[in-house]
Design an enzyme around this catalytic site. Structure first.
Site, PDB file in Angstrom:
ATOM      1  N   THR A 195       5.435   7.996  13.796  1.00 50.91           N
ATOM      2  CA  THR A 195       5.263   7.299  15.069  1.00 50.91           C
ATOM      3  C   THR A 195       3.780   7.264  15.443  1.00 50.91           C
ATOM      4  OG1 THR A 195       7.490   7.839  15.786  1.00 50.91           O
ATOM      5  CG2 THR A 195       5.875   7.422  17.537  1.00 50.91           C
ATOM      6  N   GLU A 244       8.625  15.974  15.443  1.00 51.01           N
ATOM      7  CA  GLU A 244       9.165  15.826  14.087  1.00 51.01           C
ATOM      8  C   GLU A 244       8.403  16.766  13.154  1.00 51.01           C
ATOM      9  OE1 GLU A 244       8.381  12.150  11.965  1.00 51.01           O
ATOM     10  OE2 GLU A 244      10.458  12.145  11.267  1.00 51.01           O
ATOM     11  N   LYS A 291       0.857  -1.187   0.000  1.00 52.80           N
ATOM     12  CA  LYS A 291       0.000   0.000   0.000  1.00 52.80           C
ATOM     13  C   LYS A 291       0.893   1.238   0.000  1.00 52.80           C
ATOM     14  CE  LYS A 291      -1.781   2.960   2.582  1.00 52.80           C
ATOM     15  NZ  LYS A 291      -1.755   4.175   1.755  1.00 52.80           N
TER      16      LYS A 291
HETATM   17  P1  TAP Z   1       2.281   8.462   7.808  1.00 51.96           P
HETATM   18  O1  TAP Z   1       1.340   9.572   7.762  1.00 51.96           O
HETATM   19  O2  TAP Z   1       2.493   7.744   9.086  1.00 51.96           O
HETATM   20  O3  TAP Z   1       1.822   7.433   6.670  1.00 51.96           O
HETATM   21  C1  TAP Z   1       2.582   6.293   6.338  1.00 51.96           C
HETATM   22  C2  TAP Z   1       1.699   5.284   5.649  1.00 51.96           C
HETATM   23  O4  TAP Z   1       0.732   4.805   6.575  1.00 51.96           O
HETATM   24  C3  TAP Z   1       0.919   5.860   4.476  1.00 51.96           C
HETATM   25  O5  TAP Z   1       0.854   4.899   3.455  1.00 51.96           O
HETATM   26  C4  TAP Z   1      -0.434   6.112   5.088  1.00 51.96           C
HETATM   27  O6  TAP Z   1      -1.461   6.126   4.137  1.00 51.96           O
HETATM   28  C5  TAP Z   1      -0.564   4.918   5.992  1.00 51.96           C
HETATM   29  N1  TAP Z   1      -1.544   5.056   7.064  1.00 51.96           N
HETATM   30  C6  TAP Z   1      -2.071   6.179   7.608  1.00 51.96           C
HETATM   31  N2  TAP Z   1      -2.959   5.859   8.571  1.00 51.96           N
HETATM   32  C7  TAP Z   1      -3.013   4.517   8.624  1.00 51.96           C
HETATM   33  C8  TAP Z   1      -3.729   3.585   9.419  1.00 51.96           C
HETATM   34  N3  TAP Z   1      -4.582   3.984  10.356  1.00 51.96           N
HETATM   35  N4  TAP Z   1      -3.532   2.268   9.201  1.00 51.96           N
HETATM   36  C9  TAP Z   1      -2.666   1.848   8.271  1.00 51.96           C
HETATM   37  N5  TAP Z   1      -1.951   2.668   7.475  1.00 51.96           N
HETATM   38  C10 TAP Z   1      -2.111   3.999   7.666  1.00 51.96           C
HETATM   39  O7  TAP Z   1       3.757   8.890   7.356  1.00 51.96           O
HETATM   40  P2  TAP Z   1       4.161   9.765   6.092  1.00 51.96           P
HETATM   41  O8  TAP Z   1       3.743  11.167   6.354  1.00 51.96           O
HETATM   42  O9  TAP Z   1       3.734   9.077   4.857  1.00 51.96           O
HETATM   43  O10 TAP Z   1       5.753   9.652   6.139  1.00 51.96           O
HETATM   44  C11 TAP Z   1       6.522  10.458   6.940  1.00 51.96           C
HETATM   45  C12 TAP Z   1       6.872   9.747   8.231  1.00 51.96           C
HETATM   46  O11 TAP Z   1       7.555   8.541   7.941  1.00 51.96           O
HETATM   47  C13 TAP Z   1       7.823  10.545   9.094  1.00 51.96           C
HETATM   48  O12 TAP Z   1       7.443  10.407  10.430  1.00 51.96           O
HETATM   49  C14 TAP Z   1       9.163   9.878   8.842  1.00 51.96           C
HETATM   50  O13 TAP Z   1      10.104  10.051   9.876  1.00 51.96           O
HETATM   51  C15 TAP Z   1       8.754   8.461   8.687  1.00 51.96           C
HETATM   52  N6  TAP Z   1       9.765   7.717   7.948  1.00 51.96           N
HETATM   53  C16 TAP Z   1      10.524   6.816   8.632  1.00 51.96           C
HETATM   54  C17 TAP Z   1      11.520   6.119   7.973  1.00 51.96           C
HETATM   55  C18 TAP Z   1      12.340   5.126   8.732  1.00 51.96           C
HETATM   56  S1  TAP Z   1      13.188   4.035   7.887  1.00 51.96           S
HETATM   57  N7  TAP Z   1      12.365   5.112  10.041  1.00 51.96           N
HETATM   58  C19 TAP Z   1      11.739   6.335   6.603  1.00 51.96           C
HETATM   59  C20 TAP Z   1      10.937   7.252   5.934  1.00 51.96           C
HETATM   60  C21 TAP Z   1       9.933   7.928   6.623  1.00 51.96           C
HETATM   61  P3  TAP Z   1      -1.929   7.480   3.408  1.00 51.96           P
HETATM   62  O14 TAP Z   1      -0.785   8.413   3.389  1.00 51.96           O
HETATM   63  O15 TAP Z   1      -2.292   7.009   2.085  1.00 51.96           O
HETATM   64  O16 TAP Z   1      -3.079   7.942   4.203  1.00 51.96           O
END
Ligand code: TAP
Length: 505
Positions: free
Chosen positions: A256, A407, A201
């Site tokens: 997180t 963050e 996804k």
């Molecule tokens: P999120 O908002 O957490 O979204 C990540 C994924 O989870 C998206 O595909 C999102 O879908 C999905 N999601 C949202 N709510 C969900 C739920 N209730 N159940 C299941 N899936 C759900 O993160 P983001 O904004 O995409 O990415 C940025 C974050 O990722 C930052 O906190 C960053 O630090 C972290 N990150 C961490 C790493 C590592 S390796 N530690 C690497 C890259 C990024 P939709 O967006 O389609 O709603």
């Protein structure tokens, strides 16, 4: 900021695409779901728009997967896992397919980089790096199928006791939006190497390169149903995937906040859950460091990927003796930055990924000002409708301010003073996150001490924000559970089965 306008047949021209493959991709009326080797319409017919963050205009129309679609994708992956069409192949044949995927990624490198840039706003050198990372991942994990094995255990002479290292079954991969092509390869390549099947996804805002990867997987000859792609929203498609009883592992990268929801959703079926979450990396500069290098890399360390990297050094701790020198140096570096269209080779920082992210980062900048931090330097933001935020340095920050604790996920750094090594350790570790830490010093003993004292999954000494495919990466504290890359992903996507055979009966 205007509302994104609908796409049109000249979409590729409007977005500045030059790669023929990107022009063809954007020329499509719609994108579908990959289920059981077929590109299918969502059962409900629902769709959503993906936006180019540099212009705030619609880039593509994407299928919005509902419950039926996720269930169909999981059923396809389950069927493919259970009949062994992938896991029972000779390991050398699985390796060959993974290498073929890497070849196709290499062939389409420029196409994928341009598509990623249009979708997530990162500059072309950055997205080329992400595609190269994906290629390296598929090549690295292509080396693994022939090397995954169990062990024989010493036991009573009448027993033959050994272990089998088996694939887990169905892996649900939930991706963040910052760097889809790299994030997808980070999960798909090792999961396939171990013989699993996958339901991916992608993030709602950045699914395009993952859909393109789906085409390449089919072209590489991956059997039907081995990788399925469901574009859709997290709270619906992601949630169904996380709680699905036929999914054996959830590999999640994201915030997180959502990581906690995923863990709650997976608890019902007690499936293995790998969480790669957020960070607030302390970047600690001691007076004995190469200050010019530290300043240059500290600037890059919070502006790389337009400030949207999990491990970026967004809390810059500076010893009081070099405080002004570092602030001035970062200020000069920010002034030299070109914020603008990420397809323009002169651009060093592009827009943020999407509108909500733009609003969120601006709100943090306002919060920092309101809390008494000093906005010391900011780059220039271009005119226009894109989601541009000027890279910004706050000084006079204390570690308890929101801009130092939460963050931001944008090009905003909080500069905090420290008095001595103990103070740097105390303040640097004072965070709910523990993804990474960077330290700048020429003192070898201090470097080793700091590597041990910092409470984070990755420590960089005289460097920052660098990963290697062969080295495990994972967060401590609330930055995650488990780790990825290197052999750790092989352990994450396999299970150990013990076999005892009575030999004297
Ligand atoms: P999120 O908002 O957490 O979204 C990540 C994924 O989870 C998206 O595909 C999102 O879908 C999905 N999601 C949202 N709510 C969900 C739920 N209730 N159940 C299941 N899936 C759900 O993160 P983001 O904004 O995409 O990415 C940025 C974050 O990722 C930052 O906190 C960053 O630090 C972290 N990150 C961490 C790493 C590592 S390796 N530690 C690497 C890259 C990024 P939709 O967006 O389609 O709603």
């Amino acid at each position: 900021m205007p509302t994104p306008t609908p796409t049109s047949s000249d979409a590729s021209a409007r977005h500045g695409a030059t790669e023929p493959g990107v022009i063809a991709f954007l020329g499509r009326e719609e994108n579908r779901l990959l289920i059981d080797g077929q590109w299918r319409q969502p059962r409900s017919g629902a769709r959503f728009s993906v936006v180019n963050p540099a212009s705030a205009t619609v880039l593509a129309s994407v299928a919005d997967a509902g419950e039926d679609d996720v269930n169909a994708a999981v059923a396809a992956a389950r069927g493919a896992a259970d009949d062994g069409r992938w896991s029972h192949l000779r390991p050398a044949d699985r390796a060959r397919t993974l290498n073929r995927i890497a070849d196709l990624l290499e062939r389409d490198c420029e196409l994928l980089a341009q598509l990623e840039t249009l979708n997530n706003g990162m500059t072309l050198p950055t997205t080329r790096g992400l595609v190269q990372y994906a290629i390296d991942l598929f090549r690295y994990y292509a080396g693994w199928p022939t090397k995954i094995h169990g062990a024989t255990n010493p036991n009573e002479p009448s027993l033959f006791n050994y272990t089998l290292r088996e694939p887990m079954g169905v892996v649900g991969a939930i991706l963040p939006w910052n760097g889809s092509i790299g994030a997808s390869a980070m999960k798909i390549a090792p999961a396939l190497a171990c013989g699993n099947t996958v339901v991916v996804k992608p993030a709602e805002h950045t699914p395009l390169t993952v859909l393109k990867l789906g085409e390449l997987l089919l072209e590489a000859g991956l059997p039907d149903g081995v990788v399925n792609i469901v574009t859709g929203s997290g709270p619906l498609a992601g949630q169904i995937l996380s709680s699905h009883p036929d999914v054996d592992v959830i590999a999640f990268t994201g915030s997180t906040h959502v990581g906690r929801q995923i863990q709650a959703a997976t608890a019902g079926t007690l499936k293995r859950t790998i969480l790669e979450l957020g960070g607030k990396t302390p970047n600690i500069i001691f007076p004995d460091a190469d200050i010019d290098k530290a300043v240059q890399m500290a600037t890059l360390g919070f502006t790389f990927m337009n400030g949207q990297g999990c491990a970026l050094g967004t809390r810059i701790f500076v010893h009081a003796a070099i405080h002004d020198q570092v602030v001035e140096g970062i200020g000069r570096a920010l002034q030299a930055m070109r914020v603008g269209n990420p397809l323009d080779p002169e651009t060093t920082v592009g827009p943020l990924g999407f509108r909500a992210q733009y609003d969120r980062v601006n709100a943090y900048i306002a919060d920092g000002k309101g809390a008494g931090a000093r906005l010391a330097h900011a780059a220039r933001r271009p005119e226009g409708d894109g989601y541009f935020v000027a890279p910004t340095l706050f000084t006079d920050v204390t570690n308890d301010m929101r801009i130092a604790r939460e963050e931001i996920f944008g090009p905003v750094a909080a500069l905090i003073r420290f008095e001595d090594e103990d103070d740097a350790v105390l303040q640097g570790n004072n965070s709910e996150y523990g993804l990474a830490a960077a330290v700048w010093t020429r003192d070898l003993s201090r470097a080793h001490r700091m590597a041990r004292r910092m409470n984070a999954g990755t420590i960089w000494i005289n460097m920052i924000a660098s990963l290697d495919i062969s080295c495990p990466f994972g967060g401590f504290k609330q930055s995650g559970i488990g780790s990825e890359l290197g052999p750790d992903s092989i352990l994450s996507y396999t299970r150990n089965k013990a076999v005892f055979i009575q030999c004297d009966s």
